[in-house]
Every structure is written in structure tokens, then in C-alpha cells.
Scaffold this motif. Sequence first.
Motif, short mmCIF file in Angstrom:
data_model
loop_
_atom_site.label_atom_id
_atom_site.label_comp_id
_atom_site.label_asym_id
_atom_site.label_seq_id
_atom_site.Cartn_x
_atom_site.Cartn_y
_atom_site.Cartn_z
N CYS A 242 15.05 24.05 2.74
CA CYS A 242 15.50 23.14 1.67
C CYS A 242 16.97 22.79 1.87
N ALA A 243 17.77 23.78 2.24
CA ALA A 243 19.20 23.52 2.48
C ALA A 243 19.36 22.51 3.62
N TRP A 244 18.60 22.66 4.68
CA TRP A 244 18.66 21.71 5.78
C TRP A 244 18.13 20.35 5.35
N ALA A 245 17.08 20.32 4.53
CA ALA A 245 16.53 19.04 4.05
C ALA A 245 17.57 18.27 3.25
N ASP A 246 18.45 18.98 2.57
CA ASP A 246 19.49 18.32 1.77
C ASP A 246 20.50 17.56 2.63
N VAL A 247 20.65 17.94 3.90
CA VAL A 247 21.67 17.29 4.73
C VAL A 247 21.08 16.41 5.84
N LEU A 248 19.80 16.58 6.14
CA LEU A 248 19.19 15.72 7.16
C LEU A 248 18.79 14.39 6.53
N PRO A 249 19.20 13.29 7.14
CA PRO A 249 18.83 11.98 6.59
C PRO A 249 17.32 11.78 6.56
N ASP A 250 16.82 11.27 5.42
CA ASP A 250 15.39 10.96 5.25
C ASP A 250 14.49 12.13 5.65
N ALA A 251 14.84 13.32 5.21
CA ALA A 251 14.09 14.52 5.60
C ALA A 251 12.65 14.49 5.12
N ILE A 252 11.76 14.94 5.98
CA ILE A 252 10.37 15.15 5.63
C ILE A 252 10.02 16.59 6.00
N ALA A 253 9.01 17.12 5.37
CA ALA A 253 8.60 18.51 5.63
C ALA A 253 7.16 18.54 6.10
N SER A 254 6.81 19.61 6.79
CA SER A 254 5.42 19.82 7.18
C SER A 254 5.17 21.30 7.39
N ALA A 255 3.90 21.63 7.45
CA ALA A 255 3.48 23.01 7.68
C ALA A 255 2.29 22.99 8.62
N ARG A 256 2.26 23.94 9.52
CA ARG A 256 1.13 24.07 10.44
C ARG A 256 0.67 25.52 10.46
N VAL A 257 -0.59 25.71 10.11
CA VAL A 257 -1.15 27.05 10.07
C VAL A 257 -1.59 27.46 11.48
N HIS A 258 -1.15 28.63 11.87
CA HIS A 258 -1.57 29.24 13.13
C HIS A 258 -2.26 30.55 12.77
N GLU A 259 -2.78 31.23 13.74
CA GLU A 259 -3.58 32.42 13.47
C GLU A 259 -2.82 33.51 12.71
N THR A 260 -1.59 33.81 13.11
CA THR A 260 -0.86 34.92 12.49
C THR A 260 0.38 34.50 11.71
N TYR A 261 0.65 33.21 11.65
CA TYR A 261 1.83 32.72 10.93
C TYR A 261 1.63 31.26 10.56
N THR A 262 2.51 30.76 9.71
CA THR A 262 2.55 29.33 9.39
C THR A 262 3.94 28.84 9.74
N ARG A 263 3.98 27.76 10.48
CA ARG A 263 5.27 27.16 10.85
C ARG A 263 5.63 26.11 9.80
N LEU A 264 6.77 26.33 9.13
CA LEU A 264 7.32 25.35 8.19
C LEU A 264 8.45 24.62 8.90
N GLU A 265 8.55 23.32 8.65
CA GLU A 265 9.65 22.59 9.26
C GLU A 265 10.10 21.42 8.40
N VAL A 266 11.34 21.04 8.59
CA VAL A 266 11.87 19.80 8.04
C VAL A 266 12.39 19.00 9.22
N ALA A 267 12.27 17.69 9.10
CA ALA A 267 12.70 16.82 10.18
C ALA A 267 13.48 15.65 9.61
N GLY A 268 14.42 15.18 10.36
CA GLY A 268 15.20 14.01 10.01
C GLY A 268 15.70 13.37 11.29
N VAL A 269 16.44 12.30 11.15
CA VAL A 269 16.99 11.61 12.31
C VAL A 269 18.51 11.59 12.16
#
Length: 134
Positions: free
Chosen positions: A59-86
Motif C-alpha cells: 500500500c505504501a508503494w501504491a501511494d507513490v507509484l503513478p496509476d498503481a494497480i494491484a494483483s495477486a497470484r496464488v501458487h501452491e505454497t504462497y500467494t504473490r501480491l504485487e503493485v505495479a505502476g509506470v
Amino acid sequence: MDQRTERHAAAMAKAGVGLLALPLAELPPITHVGVLNDRGGVLVELQLAHPVEAAGALCAWADVLPDAIASARVHETYTRLEVAGVVDGVPVVVWGHLRDDHRIDAGPVVDLDGTLTVAALRRLAERWAVTVNA
């Protein structure tokens, strides 16, 4: 140097300058930086340092990345959360993992497979902040 290498080096430099313009000292720490060839361009990946509460840190990174979007990908033993911007025309992705209890606890609050709104990521961070501070 061929043209593709020159374009990638220029994109890395541009992303670096753009990242340095962010308030890095105020953001959750990064443990790894990766620069990837992404469909002919450059993608910068920043991995959150451990241990860190991933939702709040992202969330802190999403506040500073322009036009931030988030996503999640479930894997067998973990879930990868990410935010992306340009940043200055270069895609930047910041990511971390949910494991164990956090992963199980997140399921009822947000959909952990696919697009995740930044607002949903904030709800998750707030839920865990209340749990930790209670």
C-alpha cells in the motif's frame, strides 16, 4: 552495442532516475531489484525485504507509484501480491509473498487470484494492523 541493448540501458537509466525521485527513505525496504526484458522493453521488479507485512508495505508503494494497480497470484505454497505502476515510461512492479496464516486469513477478505484493487489491498492491510495492534 546493438540498438536493443542501447534501448534497454536507456530505459534502465530512466527508471533509475524516476525511482530516485520517489521518497525511497520513507518506503518499506526492498531486498532485490530485477531488470527484465519485457516484450522488447524493460520491466523493473522490486522485491520487498523480509520480514514485512506485505499488504501494508505494498500500500505504501501504491501511494507513490503513478496509476498503481494491484494483483495477486496464488501458487501452491504462497500467494504473490504485487503493485505495479509506470515510472517515466518504464513499468515497475513491487512484490511480496503471503504465506501461512496471512494467506488463510486473507481469503475471506479479498480474492487472491487475479486483479486486486488497491482499495482491497488497503482493507487487508487495515485488517492485519488491527489484529497486530489489538
